[in-house]
Each structure stands twice: as C-alpha cells, then as structure tokens.
Write a protein that holds these residues in place. Structure first.
Motif, PDB file in Angstrom:
ATOM      1  N   THR A 108       9.702  38.288  96.869  1.00  0.00           N
ATOM      2  CA  THR A 108       8.334  38.282  96.346  1.00  0.00           C
ATOM      3  C   THR A 108       7.544  37.087  96.849  1.00  0.00           C
ATOM      4  OG1 THR A 108       9.023  37.211  94.268  1.00  0.00           O
ATOM      5  CG2 THR A 108       8.974  39.616  94.304  1.00  0.00           C
ATOM      6  N   SER A 141       6.415  41.517 100.784  1.00  0.00           N
ATOM      7  CA  SER A 141       4.956  41.553 100.693  1.00  0.00           C
ATOM      8  C   SER A 141       4.358  41.328 102.076  1.00  0.00           C
ATOM      9  CB  SER A 141       4.445  40.472  99.733  1.00  0.00           C
ATOM     10  OG  SER A 141       3.029  40.413  99.756  1.00  0.00           O
ATOM     11  N   ALA A 149       1.634  38.010  89.416  1.00  0.00           N
ATOM     12  CA  ALA A 149       1.536  39.435  89.722  1.00  0.00           C
ATOM     13  C   ALA A 149       2.902  40.068  90.004  1.00  0.00           C
ATOM     14  CB  ALA A 149       0.582  39.664  90.889  1.00  0.00           C
ATOM     15  N   PRO A 150       3.797  39.412  90.770  1.00  0.00           N
ATOM     16  CA  PRO A 150       5.087  40.050  91.016  1.00  0.00           C
ATOM     17  C   PRO A 150       5.891  40.333  89.756  1.00  0.00           C
ATOM     18  CG  PRO A 150       4.731  38.288  92.598  1.00  0.00           C
ATOM     19  CD  PRO A 150       3.646  38.177  91.564  1.00  0.00           C
ATOM     20  N   LEU A 153       4.766  43.570  88.403  1.00  0.00           N
ATOM     21  CA  LEU A 153       5.176  44.661  89.279  1.00  0.00           C
ATOM     22  C   LEU A 153       6.675  44.905  89.194  1.00  0.00           C
ATOM     23  CD1 LEU A 153       4.344  46.646  91.616  1.00  0.00           C
ATOM     24  CD2 LEU A 153       4.988  44.797  93.175  1.00  0.00           C
ATOM     25  N   MET A 175       4.015  50.235  91.523  1.00  0.00           N
ATOM     26  CA  MET A 175       2.681  49.904  92.011  1.00  0.00           C
ATOM     27  C   MET A 175       1.619  50.692  91.269  1.00  0.00           C
ATOM     28  SD  MET A 175       3.607  49.577  96.067  1.00  0.00           S
ATOM     29  CE  MET A 175       1.944  49.227  96.651  1.00  0.00           C
ATOM     30  N   ALA A 178       1.324  48.955  87.929  1.00  0.00           N
ATOM     31  CA  ALA A 178       0.661  47.662  88.085  1.00  0.00           C
ATOM     32  C   ALA A 178      -0.826  47.828  88.366  1.00  0.00           C
ATOM     33  CB  ALA A 178       1.328  46.868  89.203  1.00  0.00           C
ATOM     34  N   ARG A 179      -1.162  48.887  89.072  1.00  0.00           N
ATOM     35  CA  ARG A 179      -2.582  49.146  89.368  1.00  0.00           C
ATOM     36  C   ARG A 179      -3.373  49.323  88.074  1.00  0.00           C
ATOM     37  NH1 ARG A 179      -4.946  54.326  92.822  1.00  0.00           N
ATOM     38  NH2 ARG A 179      -7.152  53.739  92.684  1.00  0.00           N
ATOM     39  N   GLN A 181      -2.635  47.991  85.205  1.00  0.00           N
ATOM     40  CA  GLN A 181      -2.662  46.737  84.453  1.00  0.00           C
ATOM     41  C   GLN A 181      -3.463  45.651  85.155  1.00  0.00           C
ATOM     42  OE1 GLN A 181       1.142  45.389  82.799  1.00  0.00           O
ATOM     43  NE2 GLN A 181       2.025  47.346  83.378  1.00  0.00           N
ATOM     44  N   LEU A 182      -3.333  45.587  86.499  1.00  0.00           N
ATOM     45  CA  LEU A 182      -3.901  44.465  87.237  1.00  0.00           C
ATOM     46  C   LEU A 182      -5.250  44.773  87.878  1.00  0.00           C
ATOM     47  CD1 LEU A 182      -0.618  43.252  88.975  1.00  0.00           C
ATOM     48  CD2 LEU A 182      -1.736  42.250  86.987  1.00  0.00           C
ATOM     49  N   GLN A 187      -3.545  42.243  93.995  1.00  0.00           N
ATOM     50  CA  GLN A 187      -2.486  41.834  93.089  1.00  0.00           C
ATOM     51  C   GLN A 187      -1.270  42.751  93.112  1.00  0.00           C
ATOM     52  OE1 GLN A 187      -5.314  41.730  89.683  1.00  0.00           O
ATOM     53  NE2 GLN A 187      -4.500  39.678  89.351  1.00  0.00           N
ATOM     54  N   TRP A 188      -1.398  43.979  93.627  1.00  0.00           N
ATOM     55  CA  TRP A 188      -0.280  44.916  93.510  1.00  0.00           C
ATOM     56  C   TRP A 188       0.020  45.721  94.777  1.00  0.00           C
ATOM     57  CZ3 TRP A 188      -1.767  49.839  94.641  1.00  0.00           C
ATOM     58  CH2 TRP A 188      -3.121  50.149  94.474  1.00  0.00           C
TER      59      TRP A 188
END
Length: 206
Positions: A108, A141, A149-150, A153, A175, A178-179, A181-182, A187-188
C-alpha cells in the motif's frame, strides 16, 4: 518491534502484516490492526517496525504479505526504487535474494505498482521483482496514496481473500465499497493486481 500472533483454525497459513507508522503516515498502525483483524484462517504476524532482516527472515514462510510504508519510484534508476523499512530501504535489487512460496503480496505504498522499461525491453519495478521472487499475485498502487485511505480499502479487501475469493474479484469489490465511503477516485482507484488469480484459504466455520 511489536509482534502479535493469532493461531489459525486448521492449516498453518502464515500472514505477515507489517508497516512503518510515522508523523506522515499516522494511519498505518490502524491499517495493520484492521488487516490483522479481518484475516480469517491465518496465523497473523503483525510487525509495527519491520527491519530488513526481519522481513527477509519471515517472508519466505508467508502465504500473504501486507506491507504498509513509504515507497519511492526512482524513474532515473528503477533498481533503486524502494519500500522504507525501519532500518533502511528495501530496494528493488534486494528482492533478487528473496524466495517466496507463491505468496499474495499487498503493497500500500505510493506508486508501488509503477516501474520503468530498460534497454532490452526488461521491465523493472517492485511488483515485477516480487513476482520474480515467487509471488503469485501482487496488489499495488499506481499513484501516490493518501494516508488512511488504504485502511478503508483493505478492510473489505481482506475479508474475501481470507474466505477463498479470487484476489482481483475481492479488490474490485473493495474498491466499489471504498468509492461509496471515500468518494474521490484519488483515494480508492489507484490499486491494481497482477499475476495469477489467487485466492485465500477457506474461511473459519461459523
């Protein structure tokens, strides 16, 4: 070095979860705790200040390696791209000494999936070097990673692989979660997987 172990329930599957938390990456410690908590069916070794020696000692026995730390891409000399451990950098060229048992490797660190093509059409980078060391699947990444962020995720990501879901499928699902949430793709959306379609061990029985 802080080390915690959790006994597996059936099968001695070792997951090595390590990272370096500092003022620039304060969320790494939380990420390691989250990953360790969501791995089912593994004997988890969590190391908060991994050294080069401790990494090379533990990695050949680990079916899963999760490393959260600073990463540096050296576009001018990719053999010196590296991941930062507590006693110094782990360079791309160091990984030639490593032998992995078909592990799943999750990095990460910033830009850990990038590399450079050298003369003779040879690709050099961290992901490629982990594959050459024996990793079956490497998650990395392609862009700089925002601290914190990691962890969000990797919480949904590590649940499915620990229960036998293919890594690319688990990453896609993580992902998507995370999309929600973030929000911002920065960030994702930078994570990718390469190599075989690996899965984790069967989950614990309820």
């Amino acid at each position: 070095r802080a080390l915690s172990r959790r006994a597996p329930s059936g099968g001695d599957r070792v997951a090595w979860v390590g990272g370096i938390s500092d003022p620039h990456l304060p969320a790494v410690r939380s990420e390691l705790e989250t990953v360790s908590r969501h791995l089912s069916g593994w004997r988890v070794e969590r190391v908060t200040e991994p050294t080069r020696a401790s990494f090379f000692e533990a990695a050949p026995e680990a079916g899963l390696i999760h490393l959260a730390t600073h990463g540096l891409l050296r576009e001018d000399n990719p053999l010196f791209s590296h991941l930062q451990l507590s006693d110094g950098p782990l360079f791309v060229h160091d990984l030639a000494e490593l032998r992995l048992p078909g592990s799943v490797v999750v990095l990460t660190a910033c830009s850990s999936g990038r590399g450079q093509r050298l003369a003779g059409d040879e690709w050099v980078g961290l992901a490629h070097s982990f594959h050459q060391a024996g990793a079956s699947t490497v998650v990395t990444s392609l862009l700089p990673v925002e601290d914190g962020a990691p962890g969000l995720l990797m919480r949904p990501f590590h649940r499915p692989p620990s229960s036998g879901t293919a890594v690319p499928v688990a990453l896609h699902g993580a992902m998507a979660e995370a999309r929600r949430q973030l929000g911002h793709p920065w960030q994702w959306a930078s994570f990718t997987s390469s190599g075989a379609v690996s899965t984790g061990p069967p989950a614990d029985d309820p």
